[in-house]
Write a protein that holds these residues in place. Structure first.
Motif, PDB file in Angstrom:
ATOM      1  N   TYR B 254       0.847  -1.207   0.000  1.00  0.00           N
ATOM      2  CA  TYR B 254       0.000   0.000   0.000  1.00  0.00           C
ATOM      3  C   TYR B 254       0.873   1.244   0.000  1.00  0.00           C
ATOM      4  O   TYR B 254       0.616   2.212  -0.695  1.00  0.00           O
ATOM      5  CB  TYR B 254      -0.896   0.056   1.254  1.00  0.00           C
ATOM      6  N   TRP B 255       1.887   1.228   0.846  1.00  0.00           N
ATOM      7  CA  TRP B 255       2.743   2.419   0.998  1.00  0.00           C
ATOM      8  C   TRP B 255       3.695   2.575  -0.183  1.00  0.00           C
ATOM      9  O   TRP B 255       4.212   3.647  -0.430  1.00  0.00           O
ATOM     10  CB  TRP B 255       3.504   2.322   2.335  1.00  0.00           C
ATOM     11  N   GLU B 315       0.092  11.764  -3.449  1.00  0.00           N
ATOM     12  CA  GLU B 315      -0.430  10.715  -2.588  1.00  0.00           C
ATOM     13  C   GLU B 315       0.629   9.628  -2.363  1.00  0.00           C
ATOM     14  O   GLU B 315       0.808   9.139  -1.248  1.00  0.00           O
ATOM     15  CB  GLU B 315      -1.679  10.118  -3.249  1.00  0.00           C
ATOM     16  N   TRP B 318       3.109  10.799   0.210  1.00  0.00           N
ATOM     17  CA  TRP B 318       2.521  10.773   1.551  1.00  0.00           C
ATOM     18  C   TRP B 318       2.618   9.356   2.116  1.00  0.00           C
ATOM     19  O   TRP B 318       3.068   9.149   3.246  1.00  0.00           O
ATOM     20  CB  TRP B 318       1.062  11.242   1.473  1.00  0.00           C
ATOM     21  N   LEU B 319       2.210   8.366   1.312  1.00  0.00           N
ATOM     22  CA  LEU B 319       2.196   6.990   1.793  1.00  0.00           C
ATOM     23  C   LEU B 319       3.622   6.455   1.980  1.00  0.00           C
ATOM     24  O   LEU B 319       3.937   5.852   3.006  1.00  0.00           O
ATOM     25  CB  LEU B 319       1.409   6.107   0.822  1.00  0.00           C
ATOM     26  N   ARG B 322       5.662   7.344   5.076  1.00  0.00           N
ATOM     27  CA  ARG B 322       5.350   6.656   6.335  1.00  0.00           C
ATOM     28  C   ARG B 322       6.363   5.544   6.595  1.00  0.00           C
ATOM     29  O   ARG B 322       6.528   5.085   7.720  1.00  0.00           O
ATOM     30  CB  ARG B 322       3.943   6.034   6.277  1.00  0.00           C
ATOM     31  N   VAL B 374       4.825  13.395   9.625  1.00  0.00           N
ATOM     32  CA  VAL B 374       4.630  13.018   8.221  1.00  0.00           C
ATOM     33  C   VAL B 374       3.343  13.609   7.638  1.00  0.00           C
ATOM     34  O   VAL B 374       3.313  14.027   6.478  1.00  0.00           O
ATOM     35  CB  VAL B 374       4.689  11.482   8.032  1.00  0.00           C
ATOM     36  N   ASP B 375       2.292  13.705   8.431  1.00  0.00           N
ATOM     37  CA  ASP B 375       1.047  14.227   7.870  1.00  0.00           C
ATOM     38  C   ASP B 375       1.089  15.733   7.649  1.00  0.00           C
ATOM     39  O   ASP B 375       0.373  16.272   6.806  1.00  0.00           O
ATOM     40  CB  ASP B 375      -0.148  13.850   8.758  1.00  0.00           C
TER      41      ASP B 375
END
Lengths: 600, 386
Positions: B254-255, B315, B318-319, B322, B374-375
């Motif tokens: 996913y990341w 996006e 962002w992922l 993480r 991170v966010d």
């Protein structure tokens, strides 16, 4: 219609005591409007007025009334604006009348505003007919209302009428009393024209319209009218009366109340209180009482989105067409960008303009804390008037400063006297008088600085008295005062839009309150944001918006991504609506924080 | 390379903090749900975006997948092998609730091809389990772990939650040590989050819970990380720790912005578009609505969005940020046909200057101490349109 059969009268009442409803009933009773056309409260034409229950612009109705004596009378009902900011307008409306109905709510008694307006009516030698309204309500106490009319106002209430504007009871008696007790207008039709401008407004199709009361002489179509205060003359294009629908007439004669349209482009040429006369046969003297509208309360208005600056300017210009009593000039704030410094007659006037801009013109605005005009006396003996904290000169140059004071009457039930007195004291008021109006109601008279009134005084008064206290004020004088400029620094930068003028004795409290409130409103950044209140270089109070140290979602898997991305985007969008001051994002609410003080 | 996520949306009890798509039902029609999953899987296999790609991971999530009969798991795994080109070794994970396991189920899952088990322990404290409204006890945790080992699972994750209301940090670390003592291959440790639209959120709104403030939660975060690292668990993502080489490949994907199919009620999927953007979808949450759509031979999608290439690029950052390893700039450039710095250089600048963001060996990653921001960085990246 002959002068003998004309009656000009107004209705004086406190807000909510039923003035508009009574006006509706009078119009209905004389069948000026068919039932079908009868909107509730026909005289209040603007949306805003209907919502707030306040009449902002005076309007009028010319009623044809067949009285019991067999004659048909022309009753001119002249509406008066019902708020403290419009005292001058009220005075001009009343000046146009020979009589007034004094409405007192049988459940409430005499209120501050009633008193203020009755005094204006008395000054104009009006025949005042007390009318006790809302007698249909179970809590109505007619005798007490009468007693207060006699004791507080000093009027003979033995012949007071009773009615219920809601049910229609007693309305016929009121019309008969107007005919019997209000004198017919005096004045000579043969003399040169003298007409009072009672009200004026802008109509998109015909231009500026004046509501006038002819005091002597006559106005004919095609006559040339001169506005005495500015000396300019215009041809009469059209004239008539309001039924309340406009009805053209050939002339307006002495004692008549009606409208005149004469191709005036700028409403500021038709000043309320000005005298119209014949350009060919002018009178020597203007009618008494005229003065230029004077803005007393000032506030900066900025578009939230700087791209809307042009729209804001256009909207202000349009609004001013209909309301020359407010002023505006461009202003440049380092914090808020381009905007306007606007001047208003008072607080309500300011609120109305702000609301109309947002509602009718769909503008999103930031308004800065309201301020008043200060007279600054320099050491070199110059004197200037300053209303914008940013324009305050260096302390070293100032000899002394004068601030405007008001004379305020506050009516309150006994139980809230303490709270009212404390409020006035906190706001640097000097008590001048305290009178028992009835067993359980008190009238307090205070001398207060206007600047203390413009920041949420009225809201406080209402909340501290659970809505029961009422107030009226009038600007009375300028007095020397030890006021200073309080600066607010965000991240070490002074923010002009947050600075304000305060009395030295409150500076520290205000400063502390303000930074503590700002701390809750300014979002956290990636760094500490210090907030300071200062006078000159001296820091009075300091708070810090602590840096964000953690911003992370614990769980983020395949099913979370769309929703959490939207959350992050929303976080950022919120910041976009804020104003950037240096590297600090400041939300709109921060600029409003100065508007309400002392709540936490 | 892509993954397959299978959602089992049923639970015996809905815990108040849970915002996953889960439903408590008296009678679960397992054959009908299985049939729907198989039909949906077949639907996706005919879609071109997943042809010519290798299936690398399968993940049974929930709800409570350990409620499902092993035959269902077997049927789905078999069908996946039948419909897709599969990698040599496929990671097949399944989430298990310690309160629902027995030897037969675990043996069955193992035989069905499940090779990684994720046990929802959440806490080693009876009181805390009760507060969380979990149906299991601490004994059952130990029992479940033992059975899992006994039937041969050699890749086990324990899910834990910390920073519960009034939780003492030493108390938590003690529980974490108990988890470590079991020697699982993987530990996921999540800080309690009051998610919107949960019962917990409603309780919290009425009367704020005594949950950790920022300083305390940072303390929890760093001490958790330190203890796990001391015990040779690598922190490879914000809340995920594993023995070397035993990351959860499915989640990592996913990341890493890889594609995945989601089947089942409320499952999500994502695939890359040819223009550089991505498509995301979500199935109907209600099991019945989901099954009805599939039975009618329709797709069960209730929400779908297409993101353009630039949004997808933000996006993906962002992922990927993480992850402790961050993002490969080579991958980024190939994927989005633009240099990462060319797109986001002005956002990165202050973060690089303060040493919060690092670049090394052509990888961009957050410094250890800046991971918790991170966010913040993500919101700047997502907002950026220059």
């Amino acid at each position: 219609m002959t002068q003998r059969l004309t009656r000009n009268f107004s209705i004086i009442a406190h807000i909510d005591h039923g003035k508009s409803t009574l006006a509706d009933r009078l119009i209905e009773e004389t069948n000026a409007l068919s039932q079908r056309e009868m909107k509730k409260q026909v005289l209040d034409s603007m949306d805003l007025e209907q919502e707030r229950g306040i009449t902002i612009k005076a309007q009028t109705a010319c009623l044809s009334y067949p009285a019991q004596d067999g004659e048909v009378y022309q009753l001119n009902l002249i509406d008066t604006p019902g708020h403290v900011d419009f005292t001058y307008e009220v005075a001009r409306s009343l000046q146009a009348c020979e009589g007034a109905l004094l409405i007192v709510d049988a459940t409430q008694g005499v209120e501050a505003q009633t008193l203020a307006n009755v005094y204006i009516a008395m000054e104009n030698d009006l025949e005042i007919i007390p009318v006790i309204n809302k007698i249909d309500l179970p809590s109505a106490d007619v005798e007490e209302a009468k007693r207060q009319i006699e004791e507080v106002i000093g009027l003979d209430a033995s012949e007071a009428l009773c009615c219920s504007a809601k049910t229609g009871e007693g309305i016929a008696d009121i019309l008969e009393a107007v005919v019997a007790r209000v004198p017919a207008p005096l004045g000579d039709r043969e003399k040169p024209l003298q007409a009072l401008i009672v009200d004026s407004w802008f109509d998109t199709y015909v231009g500026a319209v004046a509501l006038v009361r002819v005091v002597q002489g006559e106005i004919h179509k095609s006559m040339k009218l001169r506005m005495m205060s500015i000396g300019v003359a215009y041809d009469v294009n059209d004239l008539g009366v309001f039924l309340p629908k406009p009805m053209p007439r050939q002339k307006l004669s002495v004692g008549d109340v009606g409208f005149v349209i004469c191709g005036v482009k700028r409403l500021s040429d038709l000043k309320v209180g000005d005298t119209l006369t014949s350009d060919r046969h002018p009178v020597e003297e203007a009618l008494p009482g005229f003065r230029e509208p004077k803005a007393m309360v000032f506030s900066g208005m900025y578009p939230v989105d700087s791209a809307e600056y042009g729209e804001l300017r256009d909207s202000l210009e349009k609004l001013r067409l209909n309301d020359p009593s407010f002023t505006f000039e461009p202003e440049n704030s380092t914090a808020l960008g381009l905007g306007f410094r606007c001047g208003f007659l008072g607080m309500l006037h300011m609120e109305i303009i702000q609301e109309r801009l947002e509602r009718e013109y769909q503008l999103n605005l930031i308004s800065t804390a309201p301020s008043v005009v200060y007279k600054i006396h320099y050491k070199d003996e110059r004197v200037t008037e300053v209303s914008n904290p940013s324009d305050f000169p260096d302390v070293i140059e100032i000899a002394h400063i004068e601030e405007p004071r008001v004379l305020a009457n506050i009516f309150t039930p006994n139980e809230f006297v303490g709270a009212m007195m404390k409020l006035c004291q906190d706001r640097r008021g000097d008590q001048l008088d305290m009178k028992f109006v009835s067993e359980n109601r008190v009238m307090l008279t205070y001398d207060l600085p206007l600047s203390e009134l413009v920041i949420d005084f009225y809201d406080k008064l209402k909340s501290l008295s659970r809505g029961y206290a009422s107030m009226d004020y009038e600007v009375s004088s300028f007095k020397e005062s030890d006021v200073i400029k309080l600066d607010i620094l965000v991240h070490a930068e002074p923010v002009d839009a947050l600075s304000m003028i305060v009395h030295r004795s409150c500076a520290e409290t205000r400063g502390r309150e303000l930074v503590s409130r700002l701390r809750k409103l300014i979002p956290r950044h990636q760094f500490d944001v210090p907030l300071q209140a200062a006078i000159g270089g001296r820091i009075l109070a300091r708070e810090t918006v602590k840096a964000v140290r953690k911003n992370v979602i614990a769980k983020c898997y395949g099913g979370d991504i769309s929703r959490k991305r939207k959350l992050l985007e929303k976080q950022k969008k919120g910041k976009k609506r804020m104003k950037s001051i240096g590297s600090v994002d400041v939300p709109q609410e921060a600029f409003m924080a100065v508007l309400t003080l002392g709540e936490d | 390379m892509f993954g397959l996520y299978v959602h089992i949306p049923f639970c015996l009890h809905k815990c108040h903090y849970c915002d996953f798509n889960s439903h408590v039902q008296a009678d679960i029609d397992w054959p009908a749900y299985q049939a729907a999953l198989l039909t949906e899987l077949k639907q996706w296999s005919t879609q071109t975006q997943f042809q010519h790609k290798q299936l690398k991971t399968i993940f049974f999530g929930g709800g409570t997948p350990s409620l499902a009969p092993p035959a269902l798991i077997q049927a789905v795994v078999d069908a996946a092998y039948q419909h897709f080109d599969c990698a040599e070794s496929v990671e097949v994970s399944l989430e298990a609730n310690p309160g629902t396991v027995d030897m037969d189920h675990f043996t069955g899952y193992r035989q069905a091809g499940v090779n990684r088990l994720s046990i929802g322990v959440q806490s080693f404290d009876e009181q805390e389990l009760k507060w969380l409204q979990r149906i299991h006890s601490v004994d059952e945790v130990h029992r479940a772990f033992k059975i899992a080992r006994d039937v041969g699972f050699d890749n086990i994750n324990l899910d834990l939650m910390y920073a519960l209301p009034k939780q003492n940090i030493a108390h938590w670390l003690n529980h974490l040590e108990q988890a470590i003592a079991l020697k699982p291959e993987h530990i996921s440790a999540y800080q309690l989050t009051v998610e919107p639209h949960t019962l917990l959120a409603a309780t919290h709104a009425k009367k704020p819970l005594p949950i950790a403030d920022e300083d305390e939660s940072l303390d929890f975060f760093w001490k958790t990380r330190a203890l796990l690292q001391e015990n040779n668990y690598q922190a490879y993502e914000i809340s995920n720790f594993s023995k070397p080489t035993l990351k959860c490949q499915h989640n990592d994907a996913y990341w890493l912005y890889r594609d995945y199919i989601g089947i089942g009620a409320g499952a999500n999927g994502k695939w890359d578009q040819l223009d550089g953007g991505v498509t995301r979808y979500r199935n109907h949450n209600q099991p019945q609505a989901y099954m009805t759509h599939i039975q009618d031979n329709k797709q069960a999608i209730s929400f779908q969005e297409s993101l353009d290439s630039n949004t997808a690029a933000s996006e993906s950052l962002w992922l990927a940020l993480r992850r402790s390893e961050g993002v490969s700039l080579t991958w980024f450039e190939q994927r989005f046909q633009q240099k990462c710095h060319a797109m986001f250089g002005s956002v990165f600048k202050p973060w690089l200057q303060t040493g919060q963001l690092c670049e090394k060996n052509n990888r961009l990653f957050l410094a250890e101490h800046a991971l918790v921001m991170v966010d913040e960085l993500a919101s700047q990246i997502l907002d950026y349109d220059g």
